[in-house]
Design an enzyme around this catalytic site. Structure first.
Site, PDB file in Angstrom:
ATOM      1  N   LYS A  43      -3.754   3.720  -1.586  1.00 48.07           N
ATOM      2  CA  LYS A  43      -4.092   5.121  -1.808  1.00 48.07           C
ATOM      3  C   LYS A  43      -2.866   5.980  -2.049  1.00 48.07           C
ATOM      4  CE  LYS A  43      -8.116   5.386   1.141  1.00 48.07           C
ATOM      5  NZ  LYS A  43      -8.564   5.758   2.462  1.00 48.07           N
TER       6      LYS A  43
ATOM      7  N   MET B 150      -5.053   6.923  13.027  1.00 50.62           N
ATOM      8  CA  MET B 150      -5.525   7.775  11.935  1.00 50.62           C
ATOM      9  C   MET B 150      -6.550   8.796  12.419  1.00 50.62           C
ATOM     10  SD  MET B 150      -5.956   4.503   9.367  1.00 50.62           S
ATOM     11  CE  MET B 150      -6.534   3.453  10.717  1.00 50.62           C
TER      12      MET B 150
ATOM     13  N   ASP C  82       0.809  -1.218   0.000  1.00 53.89           N
ATOM     14  CA  ASP C  82       0.000   0.000   0.000  1.00 53.89           C
ATOM     15  C   ASP C  82       0.837   1.262   0.000  1.00 53.89           C
ATOM     16  OD1 ASP C  82      -2.757  -1.087   0.521  1.00 53.89           O
ATOM     17  OD2 ASP C  82      -1.702  -1.927   2.235  1.00 53.89           O
TER      18      ASP C  82
END
Lengths: 253, 253
Positions: B62, B177, B40
């Site tokens: 992402k 996060m 990722d």
């Protein structure tokens, strides 16, 4: 001890859940550089093998077959070794920040003006999840994961547990060292509304050859452990995800 | 892809918080054996360097600078690679069981009859504690530690958070996060009785050269982040232990 003229230094190193392959590269590097390694767990043989032949290997834990040394004895050993200029590794199973009782040893080093660092490790909580092929968190069904100990210093269920938090059906809970207190804890959780059929997983000797995983329910595991008081499981996970997963597949060699 | 005649296999591998030295020996072994690595995080360069030159390295996250690929696209890639007989590593930052969204990918492999395993890794939560030289648990003052995410898929504060559990002053809480939702979360926690002066620690880029640790309070960090909405901290820890520790000492080289 050695005659190094540099100041001593202590590395608190997480050794992971037991499988020597779950050591980090940094843990191996610290072991290779160590003049002395203080460790708790006599099963750490293959891990200690990374240390140099000349390094002092000092067993300081309960499992050394003696009564547990007083914590201040361990702290004094750390300070004494570091004062000779030694690079000292203080091995802690799993990750040192989780139930590792670091604080007394750190306090002693700070008071003595000795430098130290912490090298994190793989905690047995996530290693148990890995072995069971389950995640500990999942959107909507388990957004929170929590870790607690199942006993206080006297071996009893801690009196100050946050039972409503631990009885949340939308969290994954991992109980470290549940020992003989799990039946009492499970009863309290059920009083706080957690269903007896909440999935639960008992994980012993996680990541070691003698690893055992047993899937059941909160109520069922509590009954089994009450009838088998000699049983000393390493971890119990409960919550919506604890019943998932599968026996898994072996990496093809 | 390769022409191997054995069945393919997928290893979900925790790559740790970012420092390549915090990879486990097992993670390195799986990378060395991999025909394909799906990852990722484009900052994983030094970690990917353990893979063989012939291995396919496939960015699927992402951070690859494109919109996030649909999750079912990643699952399909895993299945397609494994069906060629490939040994596939699916790298997940930190530990795969914690906020790694493993389930869709595992489900797809199970449906396709492909074997898989999970190799646990060092979570950034304990790596942040190590960097700050604090424990996450302590007898009497913080017997419970909990991890939550600060946002849902839409980027908002999740609606189903257990706020009383998260407002417990006797726990250490790590918000993964937290992004822009932390000021809202902090306000909700204070409504539930958690004091504004609860110690808090913001940890960015844990274990990487650009690591930044900022100590403050729940209320103070919430104000700072509200005034700096572009800020994207990796983790926020709060609770009685979050204000302890020290800048630490470097391992003598």
């Amino acid at each position: 001890m050695n005659g190094r003229q540099t100041p001593g230094f202590v590395s608190f190193v997480g050794s992971g859940p037991g499988d020597p392959e779950l050591l980090t590269l940094k843990a191996v590097a610290r072991l290779k550089a160590a003049d002395a390694v203080l460790f708790d767990d006599l099963s750490a043989g293959p891990i200690l093998a990374h240390a140099r032949a000349e390094a002092d290997l000092v067993a300081v834990g309960k499992r050394a077959g003696r009564p547990s040394p007083k914590q201040d004895h361990v702290s004094r050993l750390l300070v004494d070794y570091a004062r000779t200029g030694a690079r000292v590794v203080r091995l802690k199973s799993g990750d040192p920040a989780l139930f590792g009782r670091l604080e007394e040893e750190m306090d002693a080093l700070r008071a003595a003006g000795i430098g130290y660092e912490v090298v994190p490790g793989v905690t047995s909580a996530t290693a148990a999840a890995a072995a069971a092929l389950i995640p500990l968190t999942r959107r909507l069904s388990a957004r929170r994961v929590q870790f607690v100990t199942g006993h206080d210093v006297a071996g009893a269920l801690p009196a100050d547990l946050n039972l409503p938090a631990l009885a949340d059906p939308l969290a994954t809970t991992v109980v470290f060292m549940p020992k003989r207190t799990f039946p009492v804890l499970a009863a309290r959780l059920m009083e706080h509304g957690l269903p007896a059929d909440t999935p639960a997983l008992l994980a012993e000797n996680v990541s070691r050859p003698e690893q055992r995983l047993a899937r059941g329910t909160l109520g069922g595991l509590a009954r089994d452990l009450a009838g088998d008081p000699g049983h000393a499981p390493a971890l119990i996970l409960y919550g919506p995800l604890a019943g998932e997963g599968s026996p898994g597949a072996a990496f093809p060699v």
